[in-house]
Design a protein around this motif. Sequence first.
Motif, PDB file in Angstrom:
ATOM      1  N   ILE A 216     -36.131 -37.294   2.534  1.00 29.99           N
ATOM      2  CA  ILE A 216     -36.106 -36.219   1.546  1.00 29.99           C
ATOM      3  C   ILE A 216     -34.810 -35.458   1.766  1.00 29.99           C
ATOM      4  O   ILE A 216     -34.587 -34.929   2.854  1.00 29.99           O
ATOM      5  CB  ILE A 216     -37.324 -35.289   1.694  1.00 29.99           C
ATOM      6  CG1 ILE A 216     -38.621 -36.089   1.670  1.00 29.99           C
ATOM      7  CG2 ILE A 216     -37.317 -34.227   0.602  1.00 29.99           C
ATOM      8  CD1 ILE A 216     -39.854 -35.307   2.069  1.00 29.99           C
ATOM      9  N   LYS A 217     -33.976 -35.440   0.739  1.00 32.02           N
ATOM     10  CA  LYS A 217     -32.610 -34.914   0.880  1.00 32.02           C
ATOM     11  C   LYS A 217     -31.948 -35.702   2.010  1.00 32.02           C
ATOM     12  O   LYS A 217     -31.793 -36.904   1.888  1.00 32.02           O
ATOM     13  CB  LYS A 217     -32.604 -33.415   1.103  1.00 32.02           C
ATOM     14  CG  LYS A 217     -33.138 -32.633  -0.093  1.00 32.02           C
ATOM     15  CD  LYS A 217     -33.044 -31.158   0.143  1.00 32.02           C
ATOM     16  CE  LYS A 217     -33.568 -30.413  -1.078  1.00 32.02           C
ATOM     17  NZ  LYS A 217     -33.468 -28.979  -0.932  1.00 32.02           N
ATOM     18  N   ASP A 218     -31.618 -35.071   3.120  1.00 33.65           N
ATOM     19  CA  ASP A 218     -30.979 -35.785   4.231  1.00 33.65           C
ATOM     20  C   ASP A 218     -31.836 -35.800   5.482  1.00 33.65           C
ATOM     21  O   ASP A 218     -31.337 -36.066   6.576  1.00 33.65           O
ATOM     22  CB  ASP A 218     -29.613 -35.144   4.548  1.00 33.65           C
ATOM     23  CG  ASP A 218     -28.625 -35.357   3.419  1.00 33.65           C
ATOM     24  OD1 ASP A 218     -28.631 -36.452   2.837  1.00 33.65           O
ATOM     25  OD2 ASP A 218     -27.854 -34.428   3.117  1.00 33.65           O
ATOM     26  N   GLU A 219     -33.121 -35.521   5.339  1.00 31.07           N
ATOM     27  CA  GLU A 219     -34.029 -35.516   6.484  1.00 31.07           C
ATOM     28  C   GLU A 219     -35.065 -36.623   6.322  1.00 31.07           C
ATOM     29  O   GLU A 219     -35.495 -36.924   5.212  1.00 31.07           O
ATOM     30  CB  GLU A 219     -34.723 -34.158   6.593  1.00 31.07           C
ATOM     31  CG  GLU A 219     -33.755 -33.017   6.858  1.00 31.07           C
ATOM     32  CD  GLU A 219     -34.459 -31.681   6.994  1.00 31.07           C
ATOM     33  OE1 GLU A 219     -35.548 -31.640   7.597  1.00 31.07           O
ATOM     34  OE2 GLU A 219     -33.911 -30.696   6.485  1.00 31.07           O
TER      35      GLU A 219
ATOM     36  N   LYS B 223     -34.040 -35.246  -4.137  1.00 33.00           N
ATOM     37  CA  LYS B 223     -33.764 -36.650  -3.815  1.00 33.00           C
ATOM     38  C   LYS B 223     -34.726 -37.131  -2.730  1.00 33.00           C
ATOM     39  O   LYS B 223     -34.930 -36.451  -1.727  1.00 33.00           O
ATOM     40  CB  LYS B 223     -32.320 -36.771  -3.327  1.00 33.00           C
ATOM     41  CG  LYS B 223     -31.910 -38.159  -2.917  1.00 33.00           C
ATOM     42  CD  LYS B 223     -30.465 -38.129  -2.428  1.00 33.00           C
ATOM     43  CE  LYS B 223     -30.043 -39.442  -1.838  1.00 33.00           C
ATOM     44  NZ  LYS B 223     -28.685 -39.375  -1.278  1.00 33.00           N
ATOM     45  N   TYR B 224     -35.315 -38.322  -2.950  1.00 25.78           N
ATOM     46  CA  TYR B 224     -36.174 -38.927  -1.933  1.00 25.78           C
ATOM     47  C   TYR B 224     -36.165 -40.446  -2.055  1.00 25.78           C
ATOM     48  O   TYR B 224     -35.850 -40.992  -3.114  1.00 25.78           O
ATOM     49  CB  TYR B 224     -37.615 -38.390  -2.009  1.00 25.78           C
ATOM     50  CG  TYR B 224     -38.412 -38.851  -3.201  1.00 25.78           C
ATOM     51  CD1 TYR B 224     -39.209 -39.992  -3.138  1.00 25.78           C
ATOM     52  CD2 TYR B 224     -38.384 -38.157  -4.396  1.00 25.78           C
ATOM     53  CE1 TYR B 224     -39.941 -40.424  -4.232  1.00 25.78           C
ATOM     54  CE2 TYR B 224     -39.124 -38.565  -5.492  1.00 25.78           C
ATOM     55  CZ  TYR B 224     -39.897 -39.707  -5.405  1.00 25.78           C
ATOM     56  OH  TYR B 224     -40.622 -40.139  -6.488  1.00 25.78           O
ATOM     57  N   SER B 225     -36.499 -41.105  -0.963  1.00 24.34           N
ATOM     58  CA  SER B 225     -36.663 -42.564  -0.950  1.00 24.34           C
ATOM     59  C   SER B 225     -37.541 -42.923   0.245  1.00 24.34           C
ATOM     60  O   SER B 225     -37.656 -42.162   1.201  1.00 24.34           O
ATOM     61  CB  SER B 225     -35.304 -43.267  -0.848  1.00 24.34           C
ATOM     62  OG  SER B 225     -34.661 -42.924   0.357  1.00 24.34           O
TER      63      SER B 225
ATOM     64  N   SER C 204     -38.759 -25.913  -1.733  1.00 25.25           N
ATOM     65  CA  SER C 204     -38.386 -26.898  -0.719  1.00 25.25           C
ATOM     66  C   SER C 204     -39.602 -27.761  -0.392  1.00 25.25           C
ATOM     67  O   SER C 204     -40.732 -27.395  -0.684  1.00 25.25           O
ATOM     68  CB  SER C 204     -37.833 -26.226   0.537  1.00 25.25           C
ATOM     69  OG  SER C 204     -38.804 -25.388   1.100  1.00 25.25           O
ATOM     70  N   TYR C 205     -39.328 -28.894   0.220  1.00 26.27           N
ATOM     71  CA  TYR C 205     -40.443 -29.795   0.516  1.00 26.27           C
ATOM     72  C   TYR C 205     -41.290 -29.229   1.651  1.00 26.27           C
ATOM     73  O   TYR C 205     -40.834 -28.422   2.459  1.00 26.27           O
ATOM     74  CB  TYR C 205     -39.942 -31.204   0.820  1.00 26.27           C
ATOM     75  CG  TYR C 205     -39.271 -31.398   2.149  1.00 26.27           C
ATOM     76  CD1 TYR C 205     -40.019 -31.774   3.256  1.00 26.27           C
ATOM     77  CD2 TYR C 205     -37.902 -31.245   2.292  1.00 26.27           C
ATOM     78  CE1 TYR C 205     -39.411 -31.965   4.489  1.00 26.27           C
ATOM     79  CE2 TYR C 205     -37.288 -31.443   3.517  1.00 26.27           C
ATOM     80  CZ  TYR C 205     -38.044 -31.800   4.607  1.00 26.27           C
ATOM     81  OH  TYR C 205     -37.444 -31.994   5.817  1.00 26.27           O
TER      82      TYR C 205
END
Length: 149
Positions: A44-47, A64-66, A120-121
Amino acid sequence: MLPELNPFIRYANILVVNDSHKTACIGLDCRIFYCLGGVAHIKIKDETVELSKGTMVFIPPHTKYSFCGFEKDKNISLAILNFDLTSSKADLVKPLAPVVYKEWDKEIEKNHVVFEEFSSYIVVNDARNFGESVMKIINLFFYKDGYFR
């Protein structure tokens, strides 16, 4: 803005994570992923966050997520809820597919209501007490029982 809070569920289902979910994307609405089984990681993002049975993740819109770090031969299943925090766009009942990150148009963000409290997540590592409620929502949505949205 909190008095406007009136969640509207647009989509609820079970997702089996596979290679097609490795592509970074952006959700147009809020997402909750609840891990039913297996172990995977979601970036999620850069974490990166580990998802294991009982973990629940809330992802706000335009984030952004993957999925990454899962074994192909293991079944990683997630309950997924896609929703808006208000009913202002309840007329858009079809699922809003995530947009591939490389194709994301930031202009979309300008027309979206942002609740600071949900910007935020959120990760809940032991959310097993929510599992039954999440599955009930999915069943209501699947069978289209009264007031399923």
